[in-house]
Design an enzyme around this catalytic site. Structure first.
Site, PDB file in Angstrom:
ATOM      1  CG  MET A  92       8.253  42.597 -20.321  1.00 28.60           C
ATOM      2  SD  MET A  92       9.851  42.426 -19.505  1.00 28.60           S
ATOM      3  CE  MET A  92      10.854  43.623 -20.394  1.00 28.60           C
ATOM      4  CD  GLN A 142       6.498  40.623 -13.396  1.00 25.87           C
ATOM      5  OE1 GLN A 142       5.274  40.686 -13.277  1.00 25.87           O
ATOM      6  NE2 GLN A 142       7.184  41.538 -14.040  1.00 25.87           N
ATOM      7  CB  THR A 180       9.013  46.971 -17.648  1.00 28.70           C
ATOM      8  OG1 THR A 180       8.457  46.598 -16.382  1.00 28.70           O
ATOM      9  CG2 THR A 180      10.278  46.174 -17.863  1.00 28.70           C
ATOM     10  CG  ASN A 181       8.613  51.903 -13.792  1.00 29.61           C
ATOM     11  OD1 ASN A 181       9.369  52.780 -13.387  1.00 29.61           O
ATOM     12  ND2 ASN A 181       7.661  52.137 -14.687  1.00 29.61           N
ATOM     13  CB  THR A 182       7.923  45.383 -12.456  1.00 34.25           C
ATOM     14  OG1 THR A 182       6.764  46.124 -12.074  1.00 34.25           O
ATOM     15  CG2 THR A 182       8.042  44.151 -11.585  1.00 34.25           C
ATOM     16  CB  CYS A 231       3.185  50.687 -13.668  1.00 31.82           C
ATOM     17  SG  CYS A 231       2.644  49.421 -14.829  1.00 31.82           S
ATOM     18  CB  THR A 232       5.894  51.425 -18.739  1.00 32.74           C
ATOM     19  OG1 THR A 232       5.685  50.005 -18.779  1.00 32.74           O
ATOM     20  CG2 THR A 232       7.296  51.717 -18.240  1.00 32.74           C
ATOM     21  CD  GLU A 233       2.227  48.310 -18.855  1.00 36.31           C
ATOM     22  OE1 GLU A 233       2.987  47.837 -19.710  1.00 36.31           O
ATOM     23  OE2 GLU A 233       2.496  48.309 -17.624  1.00 36.31           O
TER      24      GLU A 233
END
Length: 230
Positions: A10, A52, A83-85, A196-198
């Site tokens: 994710m 989501q 993932t943060n979300t 956000c991990t990206e």
């Protein structure tokens, strides 16, 4: 060394970073041919993103709960949701398992406090920037959180889902993020949370006049701390 249970995919772009950082850190600390003991369950992000967008958070949470349970049964000693979300649904995951979850926002808050910073700007998906599940974790640690304005949030979110999650790194998007970061700093942010991990794939320390808190790196390093200290 404990076994880390990673819930990834994710997106897989950032999950690959988790795997790299964790294993490099274990090698650096233990030397030789050491690597991390970990299990990775990579989900189909298309389905999660659809949940989501449709507001089906309970379905997403129960799915991740099933994933976490499979990791626990496989021998994981604790869970890392990459993932943060999706920490929005952590309660659904927690109720399915008997092992702890290393919360990304708590790990980030601890790192911010070590830097003696009291106000941060938060970048992430629109869910992370706008909803309380993430900001409240930082605020409960005495950290003031600033977010970009509405139009900036929309573009930040679009870049995440339409570029970064697909491994598409655009200089024009980097320049836009740099402008948003400068606006946050001008409004009082002493540090910037890459929530956000990206985003760490796009934004680097030299792109900001304030310290960056890359949640992917922080979360991965803290998972090594937890695995080795126990």
């Amino acid at each position: 060394m404990q076994t880390i249970g990673l819930i990834g995919g994710m997106s897989w772009e950032s999950s690959a970073e988790y795997y790299r950082i964790i294993n490099e850190e274990v090698k650096n600390r233990l030397g030789g041919l050491h690597s991390a003991k970990c299990l990775l369950y990579s989900v189909d992000f298309e389905m999660i993103e659809r949940y989501q967008a449709e507001g089906e958070w309970e379905k997403a949470g129960k799915h991740l709960g099933d994933v976490a349970l499979s990791l626990e049964k496989g021998g994981a000693d604790f869970i890392v949701i990459c993932t943060n979300t999706m920490h929005k649904v952590i309660e659904y995951v927690e109720e399915k398992i008997d092992i702890p979850i290393l919360h990304i926002a708590e790990a980030t808050a601890n790192q911010i406090k070590k830097s003696n910073i009291s106000t941060v700007g938060l970048l992430g998906t629109k869910y992370t920037m706008e909803q309380e599940f993430y900001k409240s974790r930082l605020e409960s640690n005495g950290i003031r959180v600033l977010i970009p304005n509405h139009s900036e949030r929309e573009i930040i979110n679009k870049v995440i889902f339409e570029e970064l999650c697909l491994g598409n790194i655009q200089q024009s998007s980097r320049e836009y993020y740099k402008k948003v970061i400068k606006n946050l700093i001008d409004n009082g942010a002493e540090g910037i949370v890459l929530g956000c991990t990206e985003i760490g794939l796009l934004v680097k320390p030299e792109d900001s006049d304030a310290p960056l808190f890359d949640t992917t790196f922080i979360h991965a390093i803290e998972s090594v701390n937890m695995a080795l200290n126990n």
